[in-house]
Design an enzyme around this catalytic site. Structure first.
Site, PDB file in Angstrom:
ATOM      1  N   GLN A 110      50.999  46.074  79.746  1.00  0.00           N
ATOM      2  CA  GLN A 110      50.653  45.567  78.403  1.00  0.00           C
ATOM      3  C   GLN A 110      51.465  46.003  77.349  1.00  0.00           C
ATOM      4  OE1 GLN A 110      46.944  48.185  79.077  1.00  0.00           O
ATOM      5  NE2 GLN A 110      45.607  46.481  78.766  1.00  0.00           N
ATOM      6  N   GLU A 138      38.038  50.760  66.780  1.00  0.00           N
ATOM      7  CA  GLU A 138      38.346  51.739  67.977  1.00  0.00           C
ATOM      8  C   GLU A 138      39.494  52.542  67.497  1.00  0.00           C
ATOM      9  OE1 GLU A 138      39.258  52.805  72.519  1.00  0.00           O
ATOM     10  OE2 GLU A 138      40.209  51.335  71.365  1.00  0.00           O
ATOM     11  N   GLU A 144      55.005  51.613  64.997  1.00  0.00           N
ATOM     12  CA  GLU A 144      55.829  52.675  65.512  1.00  0.00           C
ATOM     13  C   GLU A 144      56.838  52.878  64.449  1.00  0.00           C
ATOM     14  OE1 GLU A 144      55.884  49.590  67.061  1.00  0.00           O
ATOM     15  OE2 GLU A 144      54.193  50.080  68.104  1.00  0.00           O
ATOM     16  N   ASP A 159      40.161  46.624  69.022  1.00  0.00           N
ATOM     17  CA  ASP A 159      40.726  47.628  70.313  1.00  0.00           C
ATOM     18  C   ASP A 159      42.036  48.352  69.694  1.00  0.00           C
ATOM     19  OD1 ASP A 159      40.400  48.516  73.219  1.00  0.00           O
ATOM     20  OD2 ASP A 159      42.477  47.615  73.176  1.00  0.00           O
TER      21      ASP A 159
HETATM   22  C1  NOJ Z   1      40.727  50.636  74.952  1.00  0.00           C
HETATM   23  C2  NOJ Z   1      39.527  50.084  75.763  1.00  0.00           C
HETATM   24  O1  NOJ Z   1      38.396  50.648  75.662  1.00  0.00           O
HETATM   25  C3  NOJ Z   1      40.219  50.503  77.130  1.00  0.00           C
HETATM   26  O2  NOJ Z   1      39.261  49.823  77.975  1.00  0.00           O
HETATM   27  C4  NOJ Z   1      41.357  49.792  77.410  1.00  0.00           C
HETATM   28  O3  NOJ Z   1      41.983  50.084  78.787  1.00  0.00           O
HETATM   29  C5  NOJ Z   1      42.403  50.089  76.373  1.00  0.00           C
HETATM   30  N1  NOJ Z   1      41.871  50.069  74.988  1.00  0.00           N
HETATM   31  C6  NOJ Z   1      43.558  49.386  76.419  1.00  0.00           C
HETATM   32  O4  NOJ Z   1      43.317  47.972  75.880  1.00  0.00           O
END
Ligand code: NOJ
Length: 549
Positions: free
Chosen positions: A169, A243, A208, A201
């Site tokens: 990722q 988040e 950075e 998310d």
């Molecule tokens: C937060 C998400 O809640 C989680 O499930 C995910 O693995 C990470 N972000 C990375 O995207």
């Protein structure tokens, strides 16, 4: 009844994993048509918003948080027509729909990354590349169980790329204006389709900078403000839930001035402390974190939850608290993952109804907008033998037939939990038939909460309690007031509770469970001395009596 606050302040959210909810086409994977088939169930729960975990194409090495195409639907789930049909069906039922917006990273399969690793013109620096993997050494690794570094070497490009999560990722490079603009296009795409908002998310990690921990940087806030202005111009009513898994003081700046950044943010640190309070039989952990929770702009809102699709994160607790939580809730190594506990709500409560009810009573009366994680409303179990977080993402258990009403396929994408939480024992159909089921209780709880504008849109204080086992919450909004008392102890409690803020007012005991001797629904008392009588893990919600002048 609603308050005069923005619509999402009075809302209750339902988090749902499309792959696990309902498989309409019989291929073993849940899909959007399946969600449509079950929308009446969702509406009947009394929730207002459905949050779908990521639905876009993805190799699913992180269940869709590894996006390979931001403006399409994963073929297992259907297509954009299905998504539009879902929006129509949801809106017809008064439900709103949001989904994840994964800003920070893409899958390494994404064409942008494939182009960038080949230094394709225009995509060369869409990701964060370096020859020196010592850069940004102060940034912690988040997925401690699977990643040793935030840098991974790419053979194709011959350089290292930056990733805060899995190595597959790669983080997007937000210093590049083309990246910012591409992500705005993604946002516009979904808003134009009619989506009601996003869960954003992992937003603390967008930028950075050397010499920092690469979290919560001012550049990140600047971009979020830019994004908010962009969204406001298209859909000013959108629900934007950030988040931000940080301490409250570090989270606060994400609310901005109340109108220019995130309107809603998860309150991460309160969650493990609710669990800790339950384990210790004391309300003090909850008081401790609420005392350290700053006031937020009145136009904004915390979002609270007990469990979600991830491990029960223990990032925002001390080492000592973490050790306690592991000892109490995750005695077996298989129950632990990264810095957290990979179990569902009901098993964490040993499937005991009093504890499950108490936790939800707390959830619904904490300050903020609550989220229920699919399956927790029927007390679904988990499977800690499955890898990663898959054990808390098993298929929804609709009935006790083959495929549990989830799928007619003989090979659903994941097994159902076995033993006492298998579909034969825990399923929606059985819960519907039993008037005393957790499901019926949850519906009553949500309906009661929604009758009170004070819960959600109101002003919250945790009152001093004569007994440390009792969490006493007061919420007020205009002529509505709710005093919710929760007994964290596994033993009965009896106190007289004065609520000076409501002096002279008459309150009635309107909702409760495991009430002690002398207490019953309908009981009236003056706010000067509410007779609190609660059994083990009991709870009582008092509100202003009709008789109050
Ligand atoms: C937060 C998400 O809640 C989680 O499930 C995910 O693995 C990470 N972000 C990375 O995207």
């Amino acid at each position: 009844m609603t308050s005069d606050a923005p619509w999402w302040k009075d809302a209750v959210l339902y988090e749902l994993y499309v792959r696990a909810f309902r498989d309409a086409d019989g291929d073993g994977h849940g899909d959007l048509r399946g969600v449509i088939e079950r929308l009446d169930y969702v509406r009947d729960l009394g929730v207002d918003v459905v949050w779908l975990l990521p639905i876009s194409p993805s190799p699913l090495r992180d269940d869709g948080y590894d996006v390979s195409d931001f403006t399409a639907i994963h073929p297992d789930y259907g297509d954009l027509d299905d998504f539009e049909a879902l929006l129509v069906a949801a809106h017809e039922r008064g439900l709103k729909v949001i989904t994840d917006l994964v800003l920070n990273h893409t899958s390494s399969d994404h064409p942008w990354f494939q182009a960038s690793r080949r230094r394709a013109e225009g995509k060369d620096d869409w990701y964060v590349w370096t020859d020196d993997p010592q850069r940004y050494a102060d940034a912690r690794v988040i997925f401690t169980d699977s990643e040793a570094s935030n840098w991974t070497f790419d053979e194709v490009r011959g350089q290292y790329y930056w990733h805060r999560f899995f190595h597959h990722q790669p983080d997007l490079n937000y210093d590049n204006p083309d990246v910012r603009s591409a992500m705005k296009d993604v946002v516009r795409f979904w808003l134009d389709l009619g989506i009601d908002g996003f869960r954003l998310d992992a937003i603390p990690y967008l930028y950075e900078r050397e010499g920092t921990n690469c979290e919560n940087l001012s550049e990140t806030h600047a971009f979020l403000k830019e994004l908010r202005a962009f969204i406001d111009a298209i859909a000013p009513d959108a629900l934007l839930l950030g988040e931000v898994n940080q301490w409250p003081d570090d989270t606060l700046p994400y609310f901005g001035n109340g109108f220019d950044e995130m309107p809603l943010l998860f309150h991460f640190p309160v969650m493990p402390r609710v669990w800790k309070a339950l384990a210790e039989g004391s309300a003090e952990p909850i008081r401790w974190i609420l005392d350290r929770t700053p006031a937020i702009p009145p136009s904004c809102q915390w979002v609270v939850f007990l469990r979600n699709h991830d491990e029960l994160t223990l990032e925002m607790v001390t080492d000592e608290e973490r050790a306690f939580m592991y000892g109490h809730y995750a005695p077996e190594p298989a129950m632990r993952l990264n810095v957290g506990i990979r179990r569902r709500l009901a098993p964490l409560c040993d499937f005991e109804r009093p504890r499950i009810e108490l936790l939800h009573s707390i959830l619904m009366t904490l300050p903020g907008t609550p989220i229920i994680y699919y399956g927790d409303e029927i007390g679904m179990g988990d499977d800690v033998r499955l890898p990663d977080r898959n054990g808390v993402r098993t298929p929804m258990q609709w009935d006790d037939g083959t495929g549990a009403g989830f799928s007619r396929s003989e090979r659903p994408f994941a097994p159902f939990p076995a033993g006492s939480s298998a579909p034969e024992h825990v399923n929606v159909a059985a819960a519907e038939r039993d008037p005393d089921s957790l499901l019926h209780w949850m519906r009553a709880l949500i309906a009661t909460r929604k009758d009170h504008p004070a819960l959600g849109g109101g002003t919250f204080v945790m009152l001093p309690s004569p007994d440390p086992a009792l969490a006493v919450f007061l919420s007020t909004h205009h002529d509505d007031a709710v005093v919710a008392v929760h007994n964290l102890a596994a033993a009965p409690r009896r106190v007289d509770l004065a609520v000076p803020a409501l002096a002279g007012r008459r309150l009635e005991l309107g909702f409760g469970g495991r009430l002690g001797p002398g207490a019953e629904i309908g009981l009236e008392a003056l706010a000067e001395a509410l007779p609190i009588s609660l059994g083990a893990h009991g709870y009582a919600w008092w509100w202003l009596s009709e008789a109050t002048p």
